[in-house]
Design a protein around this motif. Structure first.
Motif, mmCIF file in Angstrom:
data_model
loop_
_atom_site.group_PDB
_atom_site.id
_atom_site.type_symbol
_atom_site.label_atom_id
_atom_site.label_comp_id
_atom_site.label_asym_id
_atom_site.label_seq_id
_atom_site.Cartn_x
_atom_site.Cartn_y
_atom_site.Cartn_z
ATOM 1 N N SER A 30 -15.704 2.372 7.888
ATOM 2 C CA SER A 30 -14.810 1.246 7.621
ATOM 3 C C SER A 30 -15.478 -0.070 7.967
ATOM 4 O O SER A 30 -16.500 -0.112 8.663
ATOM 5 N N ALA A 52 -14.078 -2.329 9.895
ATOM 6 C CA ALA A 52 -13.840 -2.549 11.330
ATOM 7 C C ALA A 52 -14.910 -1.856 12.166
ATOM 8 O O ALA A 52 -15.409 -2.424 13.145
ATOM 9 N N GLU A 53 -15.259 -0.629 11.802
ATOM 10 C CA GLU A 53 -16.331 0.064 12.511
ATOM 11 C C GLU A 53 -17.644 -0.704 12.402
ATOM 12 O O GLU A 53 -18.396 -0.797 13.376
ATOM 13 N N THR A 75 -17.811 -3.546 14.728
ATOM 14 C CA THR A 75 -18.089 -3.088 16.091
ATOM 15 C C THR A 75 -19.600 -2.961 16.311
ATOM 16 O O THR A 75 -20.119 -3.315 17.379
ATOM 17 N N ALA A 131 -9.252 -8.712 9.917
ATOM 18 C CA ALA A 131 -9.062 -7.638 10.897
ATOM 19 C C ALA A 131 -7.668 -7.021 10.834
ATOM 20 O O ALA A 131 -7.493 -5.844 11.166
ATOM 21 N N PRO A 181 -9.474 -1.072 9.033
ATOM 22 C CA PRO A 181 -9.750 0.104 9.860
ATOM 23 C C PRO A 181 -10.029 1.373 9.059
ATOM 24 O O PRO A 181 -10.597 2.324 9.575
ATOM 25 N N THR A 182 -9.608 1.408 7.800
ATOM 26 C CA THR A 182 -9.869 2.559 6.940
ATOM 27 C C THR A 182 -9.928 2.103 5.496
ATOM 28 O O THR A 182 -9.135 1.255 5.074
#
Length: 368
Positions: free
Chosen positions: A106, A108-109, A112, A347, A353-354
């Motif tokens: 994703s 979001a990942e 990170t 975000a 997130p997916t």
């Protein structure tokens, strides 16, 4: 002044099929990198791979490898759901993570990883090797020199065939373990090359469908894309196409440039068709003809060049994020029916997130 090369201690994690391409690239680096360790959850397979490539260290996990070995580069050849946590572990150890596509599940990942890179002495880079073939390098050079005129239109097609046996592997075909269908795991090579030529994309309108494979994800996607330059493009990704091909076509003011291949190209797979009055571009294109195949060798050479100069290796986190954002935007457009602009997947978006976001339409039909 000649730039001196250092020798980088490299490791491979995950000794499945793609690991061989990485081992070959390291062996072909002319001593610039040395494969010193491998790891796999199947220790027996790791040991067999180590024996094949004359590697001194074989481990049952990345954690064991990082604890017991001194490495500069770690090539991640593991299933996609492991990429983010393993890359974080590598960055925390101060090494550079070289991640097979897709880099994360994703957006979001991926963000990170960018944050972790900022705290680490190492870097994170995605393996998108087709950017580094001689044809792509030549195309970008002629474009930047203005020899081709403005880019107007492009088409990008990854039409491959993957049968039910291919999807019998447990981690394939699910959002949770693969992150998406051919948009994530197959077409990414071609449209990333498209982006490396045409630059930042501005907006996308897309469709995605599950036509034939019994999977959770799509098996076909299509997108209409507008670029900041004003160029427009179509992008097709498929795993249901019996006649397989990987095609890119760029229409400029002064010429059409095309490549038609499958899993790697040489200069012989490229053609150029000049517009009337611009026949001279054919001669420019013919200069420096090469028989090299686009692949991991050229990519790793570019990685080592960057590291020798104290720079982040290609494809950088910023480059890869642009491609990952496009994937999220394609799914968002396909699943909501709306046009999505660059920067719109923030975000708090369900597609951060997916990649599944608000849910695939076929799943909603199944669950009624």
């Amino acid at each position: 002044m000649t730039l001196s090369h250092r020798n980088y201690r490299a490791a491979i994690v995950g000794t499945g099929g793609i690991a061989t391409a990485h081992a070959r690239a390291i062996a072909a680096s002319g001593g610039r990198a040395t494969l010193v360790a491998v790891a796999d959850v199947d220790l027996g397979r790791a040991k067999t791979f180590a024996e094949t490539w004359d590697v001194p260290g074989a481990h049952a996990s990345l954690t064991d490898l990082l604890r017991e070995e001194q490495v500069d580069l770690v090539h991640l050849c593991t299933p996609p759901q492991l990429h983010a946590p393993q890359a974080l572990e590598i960055l925390e150890a101060g090494a550079t993570a070289l991640i097979e596509k897709p880099p994360t599940l994703s957006l979001a990942e991926f963000d990170t990883l960018i944050e972790a890179e900022g705290r680490s002495a190492g870097h994170v880079a995605t393996v998108l090797q087709h950017r580094f073939g001689t044809g792509a390098v030549r195309l970008r050079r002629l474009q930047e020199a203005g020899e081709l005129g403005r880019p107007l239109l492009a088409t990008c097609a990854t039409q491959w065939y993957r049968d039910e046996a291919y999807y019998a592997v447990p981690w394939r075909g699910t959002w949770e373990s693969e992150g998406g269908g051919p948009t994530m795991g197959h077409g990414i090579h071609q449209f990333d090359l498209l982006f490396s030529v045409l630059g930042p994309w501005r907006e996308v309108t897309a469709v995605a469908a599950r036509q034939a494979r019994d999977v959770d994800t799509e098996d076909v996607s299509m997108a209409l894309v507008t670029f900041e330059s004003g160029a427009v493009a179509t992008i097709v990704n498929s795993v249901v196409s019996p006649r397989q091909t990987s095609q890119l076509r760029f229409d400029y003011e002064h010429a059409t440039v095309e490549v038609d291949h499958l899993y790697g190209y040489t200069d012989d797979d490229w053609t150029i068709t000049p517009a009337p009055g611009h026949e001279g571009v054919s001669g420019l294109w013919a200069q420096g003809h090469s028989t090299e195949t686009s692949g991991h060798d050229g990519w790793l050479s570019a990685v080592l060049d960057a590291l020798d100069q104290g720079q982040a290796p290609p494809v950088t986190a910023a480059d890869a994020r642009r491609t990952m954002e496009f994937i999220a935007a394609l799914y968002a457009s396909a699943f909501t029916g709306e046009r999505v602009r660059s920067g719109q997947i923030t975000a708090d978006s369900p597609f951060a997130p997916t990649m599944e976001g608000t849910g695939a339409p076929w799943e909603k039909v199944r669950n009624k």
